[in-house]
Design a protein around this motif. Sequence first.
Motif, PDB file in Angstrom:
ATOM      1  N   TRP A 190      21.122  41.663  11.378  1.00 23.03           N
ATOM      2  CA  TRP A 190      20.292  42.007  10.016  1.00 23.03           C
ATOM      3  C   TRP A 190      21.713  41.698   8.936  1.00 23.03           C
ATOM      4  N   ARG A 191      22.831  41.796   9.107  1.00 25.96           N
ATOM      5  CA  ARG A 191      23.858  41.445   8.025  1.00 25.96           C
ATOM      6  C   ARG A 191      23.926  39.912   7.852  1.00 25.96           C
ATOM      7  N   ARG A 192      22.960  39.443   6.918  1.00 27.45           N
ATOM      8  CA  ARG A 192      22.531  38.066   6.587  1.00 27.45           C
ATOM      9  C   ARG A 192      22.305  38.109   5.241  1.00 27.45           C
ATOM     10  N   ALA A 241      23.068  53.685   4.572  1.00 26.18           N
ATOM     11  CA  ALA A 241      22.944  52.781   5.489  1.00 26.18           C
ATOM     12  C   ALA A 241      23.948  51.968   5.833  1.00 26.18           C
ATOM     13  N   VAL A 242      25.171  51.851   5.031  1.00 26.68           N
ATOM     14  CA  VAL A 242      26.358  50.962   5.169  1.00 26.68           C
ATOM     15  C   VAL A 242      26.976  51.905   6.204  1.00 26.68           C
ATOM     16  N   GLY A 243      26.878  53.252   5.918  1.00 23.68           N
ATOM     17  CA  GLY A 243      27.683  53.996   6.788  1.00 23.68           C
ATOM     18  C   GLY A 243      27.043  54.092   8.226  1.00 23.68           C
ATOM     19  N   VAL A 244      25.699  54.234   8.352  1.00 29.41           N
ATOM     20  CA  VAL A 244      25.099  54.151   9.818  1.00 29.41           C
ATOM     21  C   VAL A 244      25.265  52.798  10.209  1.00 29.41           C
ATOM     22  N   ASN A 245      25.298  51.812   9.442  1.00 32.41           N
ATOM     23  CA  ASN A 245      25.699  50.360  10.333  1.00 32.41           C
ATOM     24  C   ASN A 245      27.060  50.401  10.711  1.00 32.41           C
ATOM     25  N   VAL A 280      19.036  39.769   0.032  1.00 30.02           N
ATOM     26  CA  VAL A 280      18.085  39.427  -0.956  1.00 30.02           C
ATOM     27  C   VAL A 280      16.863  39.990  -0.792  1.00 30.02           C
ATOM     28  N   LEU A 281      16.562  39.983   0.333  1.00 33.03           N
ATOM     29  CA  LEU A 281      15.037  40.615   0.823  1.00 33.03           C
ATOM     30  C   LEU A 281      15.098  42.165   0.356  1.00 33.03           C
ATOM     31  N   ALA A 282      16.078  42.809   0.805  1.00 30.30           N
ATOM     32  CA  ALA A 282      16.364  44.100   0.561  1.00 30.30           C
ATOM     33  C   ALA A 282      16.511  44.527  -1.020  1.00 30.30           C
ATOM     34  N   ARG A 336      27.952  49.729  14.483  1.00 23.95           N
ATOM     35  CA  ARG A 336      28.913  48.491  14.875  1.00 23.95           C
ATOM     36  C   ARG A 336      30.203  49.032  15.448  1.00 23.95           C
ATOM     37  N   LYS A 337      30.730  50.180  15.224  1.00 26.87           N
ATOM     38  CA  LYS A 337      31.967  50.910  15.892  1.00 26.87           C
ATOM     39  C   LYS A 337      31.768  51.101  17.255  1.00 26.87           C
ATOM     40  N   LEU A 338      30.276  51.742  17.538  1.00 19.19           N
ATOM     41  CA  LEU A 338      29.974  52.150  18.698  1.00 19.19           C
ATOM     42  C   LEU A 338      29.665  50.970  19.656  1.00 19.19           C
TER      43      LEU A 338
END
Length: 172
Positions: free
Chosen positions: A93-95, A143-147, A100-102, A151-153
């Motif tokens: 999803w990090r594209r 959202a950045v924190g959750v992602n 842009v969509l968000a 990612r770390k998990l």
Amino acid sequence: MSAFVKAARFVGDLDDEFYADELQRDIWNEASAVGFQALLWIGLITGAILPFAAGVTGAWVALGIYLAIFACAYVAIGYARARGVDAHAVQEWRRPRAAVLAVVYLLGAGGTLVRLVATYLGGSTSMWVSMAVAAVVGAAAAAVGVNAKKRKLRETERAAEEAEALGFESNE
């Protein structure tokens, strides 16, 4: 087969003999994906413009457009999941396209929210715009924190799997 999958197959007319030809089916599936994405972009861009161009009426129409888009996306994702494919698990999803969509969605949803809230709850538009900007910034930070946590998990799990695999190889 669940009632949802049966209904989706009926709506998509998936039992038609058109789908018997593998190449035809693949090309039609790609064309359908392109059409769905075009509908998504057109809907989000239209929804972003309407609250500013057509006022309160435009905001209500934009809200309807967003609900229709989310209903269609829910059906597509739900059908894929019911058939064993989790789009959230297999897509990155990090594209730039997703960003842009968000942004387009947040502009449209924020504009819709500000227009409707300012109209029906009163207060100055600048106050509601400030609150909307704060909400967007807060949601983005969350959202950045959750992602980052996800990612770390994933990285931790991957490292544990690699260590386990190396441990099995050295015991042989």
